[in-house]
Design an enzyme around this catalytic site. Sequence first.
Site, PDB file in Angstrom:
ATOM      1  N   GLY A  42      10.516  36.303 119.002  1.00 44.75           N
ATOM      2  CA  GLY A  42      11.474  36.470 120.099  1.00 44.75           C
ATOM      3  C   GLY A  42      11.393  37.813 120.805  1.00 44.75           C
ATOM      4  O   GLY A  42      12.005  38.001 121.856  1.00 44.75           O
ATOM      5  N   CYS A  45      13.635  41.054 123.494  1.00 42.69           N
ATOM      6  CA  CYS A  45      14.753  40.289 124.058  1.00 42.69           C
ATOM      7  C   CYS A  45      15.669  39.708 122.977  1.00 42.69           C
ATOM      8  O   CYS A  45      16.877  39.949 122.968  1.00 42.69           O
ATOM      9  CB  CYS A  45      14.170  39.181 124.931  1.00 42.69           C
ATOM     10  SG  CYS A  45      15.347  37.970 125.468  1.00 42.69           S
ATOM     11  N   HIS A 443      35.909  23.147 144.621  1.00 44.23           N
ATOM     12  CA  HIS A 443      37.076  24.018 144.711  1.00 44.23           C
ATOM     13  C   HIS A 443      37.974  23.790 143.502  1.00 44.23           C
ATOM     14  O   HIS A 443      38.182  22.640 143.131  1.00 44.23           O
ATOM     15  CB  HIS A 443      37.860  23.710 145.984  1.00 44.23           C
ATOM     16  CG  HIS A 443      39.133  24.498 146.083  1.00 44.23           C
ATOM     17  ND1 HIS A 443      39.132  25.840 146.415  1.00 44.23           N
ATOM     18  CD2 HIS A 443      40.429  24.147 145.850  1.00 44.23           C
ATOM     19  CE1 HIS A 443      40.380  26.274 146.401  1.00 44.23           C
ATOM     20  NE2 HIS A 443      41.183  25.275 146.059  1.00 44.23           N
TER      21      HIS A 443
HETATM   22  C1  LIG Z   1      18.986  46.718 125.077  1.00 44.38           C
HETATM   23  C2  LIG Z   1      18.187  45.846 126.013  1.00 44.38           C
HETATM   24  C3  LIG Z   1      18.828  44.891 126.762  1.00 44.38           C
HETATM   25  C4  LIG Z   1      18.104  44.064 127.606  1.00 44.38           C
HETATM   26  N1  LIG Z   1      18.781  43.128 128.329  1.00 44.38           N
HETATM   27  C5  LIG Z   1      18.100  42.314 129.151  1.00 44.38           C
HETATM   28  C6  LIG Z   1      18.771  41.286 129.860  1.00 44.38           C
HETATM   29  O1  LIG Z   1      19.981  41.121 129.748  1.00 44.38           O
HETATM   30  N2  LIG Z   1      18.040  40.466 130.651  1.00 44.38           N
HETATM   31  C7  LIG Z   1      16.683  40.627 130.795  1.00 44.38           C
HETATM   32  O2  LIG Z   1      16.066  39.852 131.531  1.00 44.38           O
HETATM   33  N3  LIG Z   1      16.010  41.582 130.133  1.00 44.38           N
HETATM   34  C8  LIG Z   1      16.691  42.432 129.314  1.00 44.38           C
HETATM   35  N4  LIG Z   1      16.003  43.374 128.600  1.00 44.38           N
HETATM   36  C9  LIG Z   1      14.536  43.493 128.805  1.00 44.38           C
HETATM   37  C10 LIG Z   1      13.797  42.396 128.031  1.00 44.38           C
HETATM   38  O3  LIG Z   1      14.110  42.490 126.670  1.00 44.38           O
HETATM   39  C11 LIG Z   1      12.296  42.532 128.245  1.00 44.38           C
HETATM   40  O4  LIG Z   1      12.016  42.544 129.628  1.00 44.38           O
HETATM   41  C12 LIG Z   1      11.539  41.377 127.620  1.00 44.38           C
HETATM   42  O5  LIG Z   1      11.784  41.309 126.242  1.00 44.38           O
HETATM   43  C13 LIG Z   1      10.040  41.501 127.880  1.00 44.38           C
HETATM   44  O6  LIG Z   1       9.373  40.436 127.287  1.00 44.38           O
HETATM   45  P1  LIG Z   1       7.847  40.557 126.802  1.00 44.38           P
HETATM   46  O7  LIG Z   1       7.520  39.242 126.203  1.00 44.38           O
HETATM   47  O8  LIG Z   1       7.018  41.088 127.898  1.00 44.38           O
HETATM   48  O9  LIG Z   1       7.860  41.710 125.689  1.00 44.38           O
HETATM   49  P2  LIG Z   1       8.717  41.958 124.379  1.00 44.38           P
HETATM   50  O10 LIG Z   1       9.976  41.194 124.372  1.00 44.38           O
HETATM   51  O11 LIG Z   1       8.792  43.436 124.228  1.00 44.38           O
HETATM   52  O12 LIG Z   1       7.825  41.335 123.229  1.00 44.38           O
HETATM   53  C14 LIG Z   1       6.594  41.862 122.867  1.00 44.38           C
HETATM   54  C15 LIG Z   1       6.335  41.500 121.420  1.00 44.38           C
HETATM   55  O13 LIG Z   1       5.005  41.834 121.100  1.00 44.38           O
HETATM   56  C16 LIG Z   1       4.957  42.337 119.788  1.00 44.38           C
HETATM   57  N5  LIG Z   1       3.731  43.135 119.700  1.00 44.38           N
HETATM   58  C17 LIG Z   1       3.397  44.191 120.455  1.00 44.38           C
HETATM   59  N6  LIG Z   1       2.165  44.629 120.143  1.00 44.38           N
HETATM   60  C18 LIG Z   1       1.723  43.815 119.174  1.00 44.38           C
HETATM   61  C19 LIG Z   1       0.502  43.744 118.442  1.00 44.38           C
HETATM   62  N7  LIG Z   1      -0.507  44.596 118.697  1.00 44.38           N
HETATM   63  N8  LIG Z   1       0.385  42.792 117.502  1.00 44.38           N
HETATM   64  C20 LIG Z   1       1.394  41.920 117.257  1.00 44.38           C
HETATM   65  N9  LIG Z   1       2.557  41.940 117.920  1.00 44.38           N
HETATM   66  C21 LIG Z   1       2.712  42.866 118.870  1.00 44.38           C
HETATM   67  C22 LIG Z   1       6.233  43.131 119.655  1.00 44.38           C
HETATM   68  O14 LIG Z   1       6.607  43.288 118.305  1.00 44.38           O
HETATM   69  C23 LIG Z   1       7.206  42.258 120.435  1.00 44.38           C
HETATM   70  O15 LIG Z   1       7.864  41.345 119.594  1.00 44.38           O
HETATM   71  C24 LIG Z   1      16.701  44.205 127.713  1.00 44.38           C
HETATM   72  C25 LIG Z   1      16.037  45.161 126.938  1.00 44.38           C
HETATM   73  C26 LIG Z   1      16.760  45.970 126.096  1.00 44.38           C
HETATM   74  C27 LIG Z   1      16.024  46.981 125.256  1.00 44.38           C
END
Ligand SMILES: Cc1cc2nc3c(=O)[nH]c(=O)nc-3n(C[C@H](O)[C@H](O)[C@H](O)COP(=O)(O)OP(=O)(O)OC[C@H]3O[C@@H](n4cnc5c(N)ncnc54)[C@H](O)[C@@H]3O)c2cc1C
Length: 464
Positions: A42, A45, A443
């Site tokens: 997950g 996020c 409404h």
């Molecule tokens: C406190 C907070 C609140 C947020 N609230 C919102 C919101 O309300 N709405 C919204 O749209 N966005 C929100 N965001 C932003 C959102 O979480 C991110 O934009 C989103 O998670 C990005 O998705 P992603 O799949 O690109 O990366 P990520 O969710 O960062 O996932 C990447 C994954 O890759 C894994 N990984 C990385 N490198 C490696 C590797 N070499 N080998 C194996 N695994 C690896 C990591 O462990 C991670 O699980 C929030 C962020 C934070 C910190």
Amino acid sequence: MMSEAKHDLIIIGAGPGGYVAAIRAAQLGWNVACIEKEPALGGTCLRVGCIPSKALLESSEKFWQAKEELEEHGIWLGAIELDLAAMLKRKDGVVSTLTKGVDSLFKKNKITRYRGHGRITGSGRVTVTSSEGETNLEAPHILIASGSKVAPLRGIELDGDRIGTSTEALSYPSVPKHLIVIGAGYIGLELGSVWKRLGAQVTVLEYLDRIFPGMDSETADEALKIFKKQGLEFRLGTKVQSARVEGEECVVECEGSEPVRGDRVLVAVGRVPNTDDLGLESVGIELDARGRIPVDAHFATKAAGFYAIGDVIAGPMLAHKAEEEGIACVENLVTGYGHVNYDTIPGVAYTEPEIATVGKTEEELAAAGVEYRKGVFPFLANGRARALGQTQGRVKVLADAKTDRVLGVHIIGARAGDLIAEAATAMSFGASSEDIARTCHAHPTLAEAVKEACLAVDGRAIHY
Ligand SMILES: Cc1cc2nc3c(=O)[nH]c(=O)nc-3n(C[C@H](O)[C@H](O)[C@H](O)COP(=O)(O)OP(=O)(O)OC[C@H]3O[C@@H](n4cnc5c(N)ncnc54)[C@H](O)[C@@H]3O)c2cc1C
């Protein structure tokens, strides 16, 4: 121990970008592997981002309402007490239900999950390293969805406790007496709101002279007024130089002004792409000036067979943006068609009231020399908002002056995050403000304010 496996697609990272891409590719018939280093699927996020923050926002809002608002509805609860441990446990429960849900979706879609660190070792090859050893994987297509990590702030050393990030702020074991938030963006203001509602004094320090950088500035200004009324303190135009723990206190030094003293510091100055030890150099992928992986319109990197999506590439760091890109990328690979409409990606701050925006801001339209008409409708004049007792804020619609096509919608008010979906949908279909104005809205609903703001573009709102 070394083992080997072949797949059609290997995805590095099981955040909303990676896990959604994995499911879509599996639906389309591909043999998919997804590598994730954390025990729970997950990504940011689900584990430490959107979901736990929204769980705490909901709980803290209920606490605040019980203390401050229910009397007005004729509901007397007597003494209200906070059981923070129970609140945090509920939040953890929401997270674990959802992360386990992704596990189930992986099983249902026959996606192979590899637990460990994924590292690219050459064309079509990734090695997964875990405590159990190494696994070499091969696939003609490799999708990098490694997400982002907290941006550091020069002069500040995080101690993972009192001077911490959003991750610590999602689990403070007690309500801070005085929380100092550095950065007035979405994350800082959401988590600042949580702890304010639970009883902390909250001071927000921001380098710029405004909050929510990049947001439509009229909307951000209105939000600032509302947050100040809620008791959040702001020091805008403040450059933080350092932060340190001194006994029971945290001291934040700021350029040209007195230091700010509190008992916890939340550093929320943004996030940066996570490309740690990915092995990009082994296939010649170079990062851009901001540390992002450059991709073309089909998410292809310059290395053949390697693709990237989500927070690790350019664009807003949002979960739904990552999901859209994941789906478009794999659909394009499997079917030849895949597309993301970057003009209709909404952004939501889940503060109280919520703030939601899609499309262009007034500043962007002015800078591009686009002539536009503007319709505004306040929630004060909306029957449902009155019934809810949530009359703050307004809807603003910006439409092209010549064609009437909706170019931007900016909402501050109750459930703005849900209301923005109508605007995003309409804009995806190229709607005019007249199209929305002529659509029958139930409404009494808050959505009527969207319709009225569209009527207001043409100077014919009914109720204001
Ligand atoms: C406190 C907070 C609140 C947020 N609230 C919102 C919101 O309300 N709405 C919204 O749209 N966005 C929100 N965001 C932003 C959102 O979480 C991110 O934009 C989103 O998670 C990005 O998705 P992603 O799949 O690109 O990366 P990520 O969710 O960062 O996932 C990447 C994954 O890759 C894994 N990984 C990385 N490198 C490696 C590797 N070499 N080998 C194996 N695994 C690896 C990591 O462990 C991670 O699980 C929030 C962020 C934070 C910190």
